[in-house]
Design an enzyme around this catalytic site. Sequence first.
Site, PDB file in Angstrom:
ATOM      1  N   ASN A 172     -41.312 -41.675  12.009  1.00  0.00           N
ATOM      2  CA  ASN A 172     -42.204 -42.904  12.053  1.00  0.00           C
ATOM      3  C   ASN A 172     -43.269 -42.826  13.355  1.00  0.00           C
ATOM      4  O   ASN A 172     -43.359 -41.778  13.707  1.00  0.00           O
ATOM      5  CB  ASN A 172     -41.182 -44.083  12.370  1.00  0.00           C
ATOM      6  CG  ASN A 172     -40.318 -44.238  13.680  1.00  0.00           C
ATOM      7  OD1 ASN A 172     -40.743 -43.894  14.721  1.00  0.00           O
ATOM      8  ND2 ASN A 172     -39.181 -43.723  13.349  1.00  0.00           N
ATOM      9  N   HIS A 173     -43.971 -43.997  13.408  1.00  0.00           N
ATOM     10  CA  HIS A 173     -44.994 -43.897  14.129  1.00  0.00           C
ATOM     11  C   HIS A 173     -44.855 -44.184  15.929  1.00  0.00           C
ATOM     12  O   HIS A 173     -45.389 -44.333  16.796  1.00  0.00           O
ATOM     13  CB  HIS A 173     -46.058 -45.055  14.018  1.00  0.00           C
ATOM     14  CG  HIS A 173     -46.605 -44.789  12.724  1.00  0.00           C
ATOM     15  ND1 HIS A 173     -47.690 -43.814  12.522  1.00  0.00           N
ATOM     16  CD2 HIS A 173     -46.588 -45.646  11.526  1.00  0.00           C
ATOM     17  CE1 HIS A 173     -47.869 -43.733  11.033  1.00  0.00           C
ATOM     18  NE2 HIS A 173     -47.362 -44.885  10.666  1.00  0.00           N
TER      19      HIS A 173
END
Length: 362
Positions: A172-173
């Site tokens: 994910n980010h």
Amino acid sequence: MSLFKKFAATTLALTMVFSLAACGGSSDTATTEDGGDAATTGKVYKIGTDTTFAPFEFQNDAGEFVGIDIDMLNAIAEDQGFEIELQSLGFNAAVQALEAGQVDGVIAGMSITPERQEKFDFSEPYFDSGVVMGVKEDNEDIKSYEDLAGKKVLVTAGPTQEAIDPVRYITNHSTGKMGYALATVAARRGANVTLVSGVTNLEVPLFVDYVPVESAEDMFETVTKAAPEQDIIIKSAAVADYTPVSTATEKIKKKEGAASIELKPTQDILKWLGEHKTQGQILCGFSMETENMLENSRKKLEKKKADMIVANNLKVEGAGFGTDTNVVTLITDKEAKELPKMTKEEVAVEIFNEIVKISSHC
């Protein structure tokens, strides 16, 4: 013994020889005619260090490396007849270079843990740093500069990586900035901090025990093992909710048509922690939402048996992944405290202010 181990042991011995000579004592260390150590004379040692920590090591206006550590190393090198070659590296890079044999030693402010002692030899620390923190004169929340002194605090940070094959993974980010800010603030306030972190590009904060992990399973095993002895646990890592059922041993080749990956749920770390909370332990989780933030976060607080949930909305300007700021609401069973946009370190201060309040009522 590795070259680093030789250098570290030699540096410690040289310090002892210097002290004994000053006191009129003697040493069994082999020396050359000019007083140098025969084992090190003429050698060049590569030393990795972060050169941004005045007054210990930094660059002056002329671009020269100076500072207390540099003066000490130069004096030892001159006395014993060897040379040093400094390499300016951040903490993580310096330790990695040491493990890879690219440097011979590292100057660093770091915790001497049993795990690190298995890998490295340490000289005796010559400086024990105290941590100082300032607060506003009208502050009513922080009663002491060491209000977390002696507390064991575990912080999780960063993303997890769920391997698909040797080349690809699901992630994910998350950058880990919020978790690293929490670890930094906790250490400043006197806590014994363990930072369990997924892969990030951040420098490890000073005075914390850093435990790197990759997958959700890695993080679950590490956190649950350490949890029973912690006073405060803050789960700020962005842990994957799903992971591939199986990981291919070879790279999956591209084929015509659609492809699918079967996923299974990862183990819920916050839920496990809530179910196994020890007496007096404070548990804080994070909730990143895109809609119904308060409603979803209150449900999470109750379902996971947490003491506080730090909620934010990814769609709000200044909040979310990758930024240096955050906009959060601190949710407990008594209130929802909205905070304005702040730096992540300022948010971390507010989170611990609230935790100290909760702890005082336990």
